[in-house]
Enzyme design. Structure first.
Site, mmCIF file in Angstrom:
data_model
loop_
_atom_site.group_PDB
_atom_site.id
_atom_site.type_symbol
_atom_site.label_atom_id
_atom_site.label_comp_id
_atom_site.label_asym_id
_atom_site.label_seq_id
_atom_site.Cartn_x
_atom_site.Cartn_y
_atom_site.Cartn_z
ATOM 1 N N PHE A 43 -7.007 4.789 14.658
ATOM 2 C CA PHE A 43 -7.254 4.183 15.970
ATOM 3 C C PHE A 43 -6.893 2.704 16.009
ATOM 4 O O PHE A 43 -6.471 2.206 17.052
ATOM 5 C CB PHE A 43 -8.693 4.407 16.428
ATOM 6 N N ARG A 46 -3.243 2.737 16.614
ATOM 7 C CA ARG A 46 -2.964 3.209 17.975
ATOM 8 C C ARG A 46 -3.288 2.138 19.021
ATOM 9 O O ARG A 46 -2.538 1.967 19.987
ATOM 10 C CB ARG A 46 -3.726 4.495 18.246
ATOM 11 N N GLU A 47 -4.385 1.416 18.819
ATOM 12 C CA GLU A 47 -4.743 0.345 19.756
ATOM 13 C C GLU A 47 -3.696 -0.761 19.747
ATOM 14 O O GLU A 47 -3.263 -1.226 20.809
ATOM 15 C CB GLU A 47 -6.103 -0.252 19.407
ATOM 16 N N ILE A 48 -3.308 -1.190 18.556
ATOM 17 C CA ILE A 48 -2.310 -2.260 18.449
ATOM 18 C C ILE A 48 -0.981 -1.798 19.031
ATOM 19 O O ILE A 48 -0.355 -2.524 19.819
ATOM 20 C CB ILE A 48 -2.139 -2.703 16.976
ATOM 21 N N ALA A 51 -1.164 -1.602 22.874
ATOM 22 C CA ALA A 51 -1.182 -2.939 23.477
ATOM 23 C C ALA A 51 0.206 -3.583 23.437
ATOM 24 O O ALA A 51 0.643 -4.186 24.420
ATOM 25 C CB ALA A 51 -2.190 -3.827 22.760
#
Length: 106
Positions: A43, A46-48, A51
């Site tokens: 995660f 995935r977040e980076i 974004a």
């Protein structure tokens, strides 16, 4: 904790879509699992990646952190290394906060 009920990844994606700024706190070893994440299940990665792909204002905040070799990072998060970072200092916390605030879109 504030994502509410429902599917975590769906709520996370909705919050990233709504965000103008994304602050990424980086501590020693925190990107190691991203490097070893061949299936893109982590995660943090995935977040980076989300974004960066959505052209959010990504602000890395480093605390006792050494950047890994860029070539070791997955392609979808390599751009993180090119972002100007705030080097967090507990000793100069007020200055660190001021610098972080200046990096955020108003």
């Amino acid at each position: 904790d504030n994502l509410g009920r429902g599917e975590f990844d769906t709520a996370l994606d909705a919050n990233l879509n709504a965000a103008r700024n994304v602050v990424v706190l980086l501590t020693d070893g925190c990107l190691d699992r991203c490097i070893d994440d061949a299936e893109n299940q982590d995660f943090v990665r995935r977040e980076i990646a989300t974004a960066l792909a959505k052209k959010k204002n990504v602000v890395p905040v480093t605390a006792s952190f050494t950047w890994p070799d860029t070539e070791r990072l997955p392609l979808d998060i390599r751009e993180l290394c090119r972002q100007n970072a705030v080097d967090w200092s507990h000793q100069y916390q007020d200055a660190s906060i001021e610098k972080l605030c200046s990096f955020l879109h108003k």
